[in-house]
Design a protein around this motif. Structure first.
Motif, short mmCIF file in Angstrom:
data_model
loop_
_atom_site.label_atom_id
_atom_site.label_comp_id
_atom_site.label_asym_id
_atom_site.label_seq_id
_atom_site.Cartn_x
_atom_site.Cartn_y
_atom_site.Cartn_z
N SER A 143 85.96 21.21 -41.63
CA SER A 143 86.63 20.04 -41.07
C SER A 143 85.81 18.79 -41.38
N ASP A 185 94.59 26.65 -39.14
CA ASP A 185 93.66 27.77 -39.30
C ASP A 185 94.37 29.10 -39.09
N ASN A 216 86.14 27.38 -42.66
CA ASN A 216 86.61 26.11 -42.09
C ASN A 216 85.65 24.98 -42.44
N ALA A 257 88.22 25.68 -36.81
CA ALA A 257 88.83 26.97 -36.45
C ALA A 257 89.60 26.84 -35.14
#
Length: 321
Positions: A66, A42, A64, A37
């Motif tokens: 990642s 984002d 999110n 984020a």
């Protein structure tokens, strides 16, 4: 046909269409973003899905995920039920440069359903302000006279900043030393300090340094000049045909999604991108809206994967995980 049968026939034709339109979506849509984020990727997701959700009459829940250069998010998406309630923001790394330069546990084409392109930001060839050049011709001449002495930074091996410069080196035959960093911020630090002399970053990251005069912009990628750098020519204008490497973003879902759902998602996404305020919102990240049909976006992904795979093979770029 009598009056009663006529209207019964009309009702029979229209009900399935009305039913489909009303039944999807009937609950929030999960929208996976393959980065942490707070960054540009984002922000783009949140700006687009907020307005997209209004047109669909449902909320998008941005999630999110990642890690692994987008691998975790891609695997989550490809394994989801293809009912339109799990989508992902695919971008140039997940569906272009990463599959081209390393082994990833997914197929960027076969494992996903393309929904639509959101937009793209150009890459920009920049030099440290101390490099004594003001245009592309001067830079190429200077780099040839100082062959092997100039270096360029990137956000890492196989990143778009790396691949775009490798494409440039392939086109020009220049001998430039690659210095990979862990992210674009440290790469900029050394460029500003003249530890490296040139770079090919995204415009969003470079814009503040161009405006301050700390770096000089020589050319941008993409089919047309950027509205943020109107005086800077495109690579195409300078004779580099097809040099349109860009940082792009789009939406995809798992393979096997219904054509009706894809069409509804695409039509509402395109309508979202055409809203007057969207161009201004996306311009914060130097992104130009690029609405496409789902079919056009699918072909775009195929072209990107093919282009970067061919370059990776030609330049012997194959990374180990």
């Amino acid at each position: 046909m009598n009056r009663r049968n006529f209207f019964a026939g009309i009702a029979g034709l229209s009900l399935p269409l009305i039913g489909r339109a009303q039944s999807y979506p009937n609950r929030p849509i999960r929208y996976i973003v393959p980065v942490a984020a707070g960054g540009g990727n984002d922000m783009i997701a949140r700006v687009v899905t907020e307005r997209w959700g209004r047109l669909l009459g449902q909320t998008f829940v941005v999630e999110n995920q990642s890690g692994g250069g987008g691998v975790i998010a891609a695997q989550t998406t490809m394994r989801a039920t293809p009912d339109g309630y799990t989508l992902m923001q695919g971008y140039v790394a997940t569906h272009g440069t990463n599959p081209a330069t390393r082994k990833v546990p997914y197929d960027p084409i076969k494992d996903f359903t393309p929904i639509g392109m959101i937009g793209a930001t150009p890459n920009v060839l920049i030099v440290n302000s101390q490099v004594p050049v003001s245009n592309m011709k001067d830079f190429i001449d200077y780099a040839r006279k100082n062959s092997g002495k100039l270096s360029y930074g990137t956000a890492g091996q196989g990143s778009l900043t790396h691949m775009t410069m490798e494409l440039f080196k392939q086109e020009t035959g220049l001998n430039l030393l690659h210095i990979p960093y862990r992210g674009i911020a440290p790469a900029f630090n050394d460029l500003l300090g003249n530890q490296t002399q040139t770079m090919f970053p995204g415009l969003a990251a470079a814009q503040q340094y161009i405006q301050s005069g700390k770096v000089r912009a020589l050319a941008v990628t993409g089919p047309r000049r950027s509205s943020l750098l109107k005086e800077v020519p495109t690579m195409e204008e300078l004779g580099f045909k097809g040099f349109d490497a860009m940082q792009w973003y789009g939406s995809v879902g798992p393979a096997g999604m219904s054509a009706d759902i894809v069409e509804r998602l695409n039509e509402t996404q395109v309508a979202t991108l055409k809203l007057p305020e969207m161009r201004e919102k996306l311009a914060i990240e130097a992104v130009e809206p690029m609405p496409m049909t789902a079919t056009q976006f699918g072909q775009f992904i195929k072209n990107e994967t093919s282009r970067w795979t061919a370059l990776a093979k030609a330049r012997n770029i194959q990374l180990e995980e």
